[in-house]
Design a protein around this motif. Structure first.
Motif, PDB file in Angstrom:
ATOM      1  N   ILE A 124     -62.052 -15.769 -11.471  1.00 26.79           N
ATOM      2  CA  ILE A 124     -62.189 -16.411 -12.775  1.00 26.79           C
ATOM      3  C   ILE A 124     -63.555 -16.008 -13.334  1.00 26.79           C
ATOM      4  CG2 ILE A 124     -62.099 -18.623 -14.014  1.00 26.79           C
ATOM      5  CD1 ILE A 124     -60.627 -19.636 -11.365  1.00 26.79           C
ATOM      6  N   GLU A 125     -63.543 -15.016 -14.185  1.00 34.61           N
ATOM      7  CA  GLU A 125     -64.805 -14.413 -14.646  1.00 34.61           C
ATOM      8  C   GLU A 125     -65.661 -15.397 -15.433  1.00 34.61           C
ATOM      9  OE1 GLU A 125     -64.292 -10.657 -16.495  1.00 34.61           O
ATOM     10  OE2 GLU A 125     -63.440  -9.757 -14.677  1.00 34.61           O
ATOM     11  N   LYS A 126     -65.002 -16.340 -16.089  1.00 33.07           N
ATOM     12  CA  LYS A 126     -65.733 -17.339 -16.883  1.00 33.07           C
ATOM     13  C   LYS A 126     -66.640 -18.195 -15.979  1.00 33.07           C
ATOM     14  CE  LYS A 126     -64.427 -21.288 -19.310  1.00 33.07           C
ATOM     15  NZ  LYS A 126     -63.295 -22.176 -19.534  1.00 33.07           N
ATOM     16  N   TYR A 127     -66.226 -18.412 -14.734  1.00 31.45           N
ATOM     17  CA  TYR A 127     -66.994 -19.272 -13.826  1.00 31.45           C
ATOM     18  C   TYR A 127     -68.047 -18.501 -13.020  1.00 31.45           C
ATOM     19  CZ  TYR A 127     -63.384 -22.920 -14.483  1.00 31.45           C
ATOM     20  OH  TYR A 127     -62.534 -23.858 -14.985  1.00 31.45           O
ATOM     21  N   LYS A 132     -71.121 -16.448 -11.658  1.00 27.48           N
ATOM     22  CA  LYS A 132     -72.501 -16.276 -12.124  1.00 27.48           C
ATOM     23  C   LYS A 132     -73.180 -15.085 -11.442  1.00 27.48           C
ATOM     24  CE  LYS A 132     -72.879 -21.148 -13.153  1.00 27.48           C
ATOM     25  NZ  LYS A 132     -73.049 -22.439 -12.504  1.00 27.48           N
TER      26      LYS A 132
END
Lengths: 272, 64
Positions: free
Chosen positions: B11-14, B16
């Protein structure tokens, strides 16, 4: 098979605010797995926190959650437990929140032996406010307010909890991710005040000032400086120098506070 | 029995890009591309789940 964390999370709150490499996320995963193991229901579980990086944790979890004043998690949680003794109350917080600002509430919650679980994420620093030294910062370490090294000795939070009267005390680390959920699950199942100290890493405000080059170096440091309790029994004092013990450190059975209080109410009503 | 490859969902959005999954992977399956993790060598994956266990950001899901 992958563990399904999503059913316990509030997806609209993610991604969380913690820095890249911060161990709080690993502890949160451990807590979710522990809650799943214990089979706690969302509506019967209250997660209470104070202020700080670690105290942001309840915001991401889909349970009854309470985000309170700085250091006052134990006081608010005691209120929740007294009003609804059937609820499972879990407190989360950092080392500064728990042992400095909330030190008094912490020791008295331990003394009272009320059936709650306190998870203290000890990253040895005040992360959110800019890296000031906390009562858990080791002697000689650098923080934004001790640039020439911290002259104070650090609290041993587990020993503090044992001394104050907690009936279950355990310690884990963010490196030993598999162990976290087992320790927390045991703490939740224990009847009485349980404290689980998780040694954590803070790469942003602690690691940078104390010559840790990367998150991995901090994680490996946690691995190298800790010894499981069972292994420590066979080791000499020289071998144990500078090491911190992990695992279940203390466990005993004592009368639980909400039950004792119910007896007080019964006695008072019978006297009428 | 056929050795089925796992699916590694990221999940690239999560993510870091903290390198924890990359460093703890015993088979160098993952790499950081730009700021987020991506799968470099899926064939080498042994489904040890270390990346999923240790990811602090809920960004990796391994389905065996």
């Amino acid at each position: 098979m992958a563990f399904d964390y999503d059913k316990y999370l509030r997806p609209n709150k993610l991604p969380h605010i913690w820095c890249p490499g911060c161990g709080h996320g690993i502890v949160m995963k451990g807590l979710i797995r522990a809650i799943d193991t214990c089979g706690l229901k969302k509506e019967d579980t209250a997660i209470v926190s104070g202020i700080g990086c670690a105290s942001r944790l309840p915001g991401y979890l889909d349970f009854c959650t309470l985000h309170t004043a700085h250091g006052r998690a134990a006081a608010f949680a005691t209120g929740v437990k007294m009003a609804r003794p059937e609820m499972n109350v879990i407190l989360v917080g950092g080392d500064g929140d728990g042992t400095a600002i909330g030190g008094n509430h912490f020791i008295h919650a331990c003394r009272r032996n009320i059936n709650m679980t306190y998870i203290i994420m000890n990253n040895k620093i005040y992360g959110m406010t800019g890296g000031q030294f906390s009562p858990a910062t080791p002697t000689g370490d650098k923080a934004s307010t001790t640039v020439y090294g911290n002259p104070d000795p650090a609290f041993d939070i587990a020993k503090l909890a044992i001394g104050a009267g907690a009936t279950f005390v355990a310690r884990g680390t963010a490196f030993h991710a598999n162990q976290i959920d087992k320790l927390i699950a045991e703490a939740i199942q224990h009847k009485g005040f349980s404290v689980v100290e998780i040694l954590d890493d803070c790469p942003t405000t602690y690691g940078r000032r104390n010559k840790f080059k990367s998150v991995i170096e901090m994680m490996n440091h946690l691995k190298e400086t800790t010894v499981p309790v069972k292994a420590a029994e066979k080791m000499s004092p020289e071998q144990l120098k500078g090491k911190v013990l992990t695992g279940v450190l203390y466990k005993e059975e004592k009368p639980e506070y909400t039950e004792e209080y119910a007896k007080v109410i019964q006695r008072a009503q019978a006297a009428k | 029995m056929e050795n089925k490859l796992p699916t590694i969902e990221i999940i690239e959005k999560y993510c870091k890009g903290c390198y924890i999954c990359v460093e703890f992977c015993p088979k160098q399956v993952l790499e950081i591309k730009g700021f987020v993790v991506s799968v470099k060598n899926l064939e080498a994956c042994i489904k040890c789940m270390q990346c999923e266990l240790r990811c602090p950001d809920f960004a990796i899901k391994v389905t065996a």
